[in-house]
Design an enzyme around this catalytic site. Structure first.
Site, PDB file in Angstrom:
ATOM      1  N   SER A 176       0.863  -1.190   0.000  1.00  0.00           N
ATOM      2  CA  SER A 176       0.000   0.000   0.000  1.00  0.00           C
ATOM      3  C   SER A 176       0.893   1.232   0.000  1.00  0.00           C
ATOM      4  O   SER A 176       2.003   1.204   0.536  1.00  0.00           O
ATOM      5  CB  SER A 176      -0.887   0.015   1.241  1.00  0.00           C
ATOM      6  N   ASN A 231      -0.663   4.159   0.981  1.00  0.00           N
ATOM      7  CA  ASN A 231      -1.451   5.050   1.829  1.00  0.00           C
ATOM      8  C   ASN A 231      -0.749   5.230   3.194  1.00  0.00           C
ATOM      9  O   ASN A 231      -0.594   4.262   3.946  1.00  0.00           O
ATOM     10  CB  ASN A 231      -2.842   4.410   2.006  1.00  0.00           C
ATOM     11  N   LYS A 245      -2.544   3.877   6.355  1.00  0.00           N
ATOM     12  CA  LYS A 245      -2.538   2.415   6.468  1.00  0.00           C
ATOM     13  C   LYS A 245      -1.156   1.923   6.843  1.00  0.00           C
ATOM     14  O   LYS A 245      -1.015   1.008   7.664  1.00  0.00           O
ATOM     15  CB  LYS A 245      -2.940   1.785   5.129  1.00  0.00           C
ATOM     16  N   ASP A 263      -7.798  -4.719   0.880  1.00  0.00           N
ATOM     17  CA  ASP A 263      -8.737  -4.098  -0.048  1.00  0.00           C
ATOM     18  C   ASP A 263     -10.014  -3.852   0.731  1.00  0.00           C
ATOM     19  O   ASP A 263     -10.389  -4.668   1.578  1.00  0.00           O
ATOM     20  CB  ASP A 263      -8.990  -4.992  -1.265  1.00  0.00           C
ATOM     21  N   PHE A 265     -12.941   9.696   6.466  1.00  0.00           N
ATOM     22  CA  PHE A 265     -12.662  10.017   5.058  1.00  0.00           C
ATOM     23  C   PHE A 265     -13.729   9.331   4.212  1.00  0.00           C
ATOM     24  O   PHE A 265     -14.620   8.656   4.721  1.00  0.00           O
ATOM     25  CB  PHE A 265     -11.253   9.552   4.668  1.00  0.00           C
ATOM     26  N   GLY A 266     -13.627   9.496   2.910  1.00  0.00           N
ATOM     27  CA  GLY A 266     -14.494   8.769   1.973  1.00  0.00           C
ATOM     28  C   GLY A 266     -15.977   8.945   2.263  1.00  0.00           C
ATOM     29  O   GLY A 266     -16.486  10.064   2.385  1.00  0.00           O
ATOM     30  N   TYR A 267     -16.675   7.828   2.420  1.00  0.00           N
ATOM     31  CA  TYR A 267     -18.134   7.841   2.575  1.00  0.00           C
ATOM     32  C   TYR A 267     -18.578   8.076   4.026  1.00  0.00           C
ATOM     33  O   TYR A 267     -19.781   8.045   4.311  1.00  0.00           O
ATOM     34  CB  TYR A 267     -18.712   6.504   2.082  1.00  0.00           C
ATOM     35  N   ASP A 268     -17.646   8.305   4.929  1.00  0.00           N
ATOM     36  CA  ASP A 268     -17.975   8.369   6.360  1.00  0.00           C
ATOM     37  C   ASP A 268     -19.088   9.360   6.745  1.00  0.00           C
ATOM     38  O   ASP A 268     -19.908   9.045   7.604  1.00  0.00           O
ATOM     39  CB  ASP A 268     -16.720   8.650   7.200  1.00  0.00           C
ATOM     40  N   ARG A 315     -11.982  -2.141   9.227  1.00  0.00           N
ATOM     41  CA  ARG A 315     -10.519  -2.251   9.180  1.00  0.00           C
ATOM     42  C   ARG A 315      -9.964  -2.638  10.557  1.00  0.00           C
ATOM     43  O   ARG A 315      -9.079  -3.485  10.652  1.00  0.00           O
ATOM     44  CB  ARG A 315      -9.905  -0.927   8.706  1.00  0.00           C
TER      45      ARG A 315
HETATM   46  P1  IMP Z   1      -8.844   1.005  -0.648  1.00  0.00           P
HETATM   47  O1  IMP Z   1      -9.024  -0.092   0.331  1.00  0.00           O
HETATM   48  O2  IMP Z   1      -7.699   1.904  -0.313  1.00  0.00           O
HETATM   49  O3  IMP Z   1      -8.845   0.512  -2.061  1.00  0.00           O
HETATM   50  O4  IMP Z   1     -10.111   1.976  -0.474  1.00  0.00           O
HETATM   51  C1  IMP Z   1     -11.335   1.682  -0.998  1.00  0.00           C
HETATM   52  C2  IMP Z   1     -12.305   2.833  -0.889  1.00  0.00           C
HETATM   53  O5  IMP Z   1     -13.384   2.387  -0.079  1.00  0.00           O
HETATM   54  C3  IMP Z   1     -11.814   4.121  -0.265  1.00  0.00           C
HETATM   55  O6  IMP Z   1     -11.213   4.982  -1.179  1.00  0.00           O
HETATM   56  C4  IMP Z   1     -13.143   4.710   0.232  1.00  0.00           C
HETATM   57  O7  IMP Z   1     -13.845   5.291  -0.824  1.00  0.00           O
HETATM   58  C5  IMP Z   1     -13.897   3.451   0.672  1.00  0.00           C
HETATM   59  N1  IMP Z   1     -13.618   3.161   2.088  1.00  0.00           N
HETATM   60  C6  IMP Z   1     -12.970   2.099   2.596  1.00  0.00           C
HETATM   61  N2  IMP Z   1     -12.905   2.164   3.941  1.00  0.00           N
HETATM   62  C7  IMP Z   1     -13.522   3.325   4.271  1.00  0.00           C
HETATM   63  C8  IMP Z   1     -13.755   3.963   5.537  1.00  0.00           C
HETATM   64  O8  IMP Z   1     -13.376   3.514   6.625  1.00  0.00           O
HETATM   65  N3  IMP Z   1     -14.413   5.146   5.462  1.00  0.00           N
HETATM   66  C9  IMP Z   1     -14.844   5.703   4.292  1.00  0.00           C
HETATM   67  N4  IMP Z   1     -14.635   5.155   3.105  1.00  0.00           N
HETATM   68  C10 IMP Z   1     -13.972   3.952   3.087  1.00  0.00           C
END
Ligand code: IMP
Length: 213
Positions: free
Chosen positions: A7, A9, A12, A68, A158-161, A187
């Site tokens: 990764s 990130n 992470k 993932d 972040f993201g959809y939270d 996670r």
């Molecule tokens: P990846 O695991 O880095 O490929 O992330 C997958 C995608 O899923 C992220 O970019 C977010 O859009 C969404 N995602 C995964 N985990 C979370 C979370 O804990 N909060 C919000 N969005 C999440």
């Protein structure tokens, strides 16, 4: 013992490093070892994580850990799923954009008003391989159930939270502190399960052909 994290990130990398250090593993980011990014072309989280882990191990000769994750919404047949990070993307060159992803999610759910239809779950799959052709990868999963809210709330995460509402708490994931989120999240659950499996790994030595030796 050295291990490569598949990764780039930083969040992470830190979390994985903290988990692995007490277990005697020194975690190294794949970027630091010159591992090229691996495509994520599969339709399941586990296949994508497995491919990333095998790829990182193949490129470095080290054991590897990959993850993932994504959001699966009931009324959308499990979408955005493995496409969560790039849900609103219209071409491969377009950057990932959380705001656009959320706008698309809300638009897709416009006709669904019943809470049952708006049920959703975050999923995280972690895969650890001892070597690129490991016949027995260690796989740990976590799931977190919620409902897609009518309006966004909160500034954390972040993201959809901001849209991921937890009925039992009366708050969205973006309204939780990082500690509260880690205790419950997909996670956090997957990481704790993986840590438990890795703790017992040293006791079950492998002799190289996949059979306990
Ligand atoms: P990846 O695991 O880095 O490929 O992330 C997958 C995608 O899923 C992220 O970019 C977010 O859009 C969404 N995602 C995964 N985990 C979370 C979370 O804990 N909060 C919000 N969005 C999440």
């Amino acid at each position: 013992m050295k291990l490569v994290i598949a990764s780039g990130n930083p969040g992470k990398l830190r979390e994985f490093g903290e988990l692995l250090a007490p277990l005697g593993w020194e975690a190294v980011a794949q970027d630091a070892l010159g591992v090229p990014e691996c495509s994520e072309t599969h339709c399941s989280f586990v296949e994508n994580a497995l491919e990333k882990a095998r790829h990182a191990s193949r490129c470095t000769g080290l054991p590897a850990l990959a993850d993932d994750s994504g959001l699966c919404v009931r009324a959308l047949g499990g979408a955005p799923g493995v496409h969560s990070a790039r849900y609103a993307q219209t071409s491969p060159s377009e950057a990932k954009d959380d705001e656009k992803n959320n706008a698309k999610l809300v638009a897709e759910l416009a006709g669904f008003t019943a809470p049952a239809d708006r049920r959703a779950r975050y999923v995280c799959v972690l895969v650890f391989v001892r070597r690129a052709d490991d016949p027995q990868p260690i796989i740990a999963e976590g799931e977190w159930e919620g409902v897609i809210a009518d309006a966004p709330r909160g500034t954390g995460g972040f993201g959809y939270d901001p849209w991921f509402f937890l009925p039992e708490l009366g708050r969205t994931a973006a309204e939780l502190s990082p500690e509260e989120k880690n205790r419950r999240s997909h996670r956090g659950q997957a990481l704790r399960r993986l840590a438990e499996r890795l703790r017992t790994l040293a006791e079950a030595e492998y002799d190289g052909d996949g059979a306990p030796g």
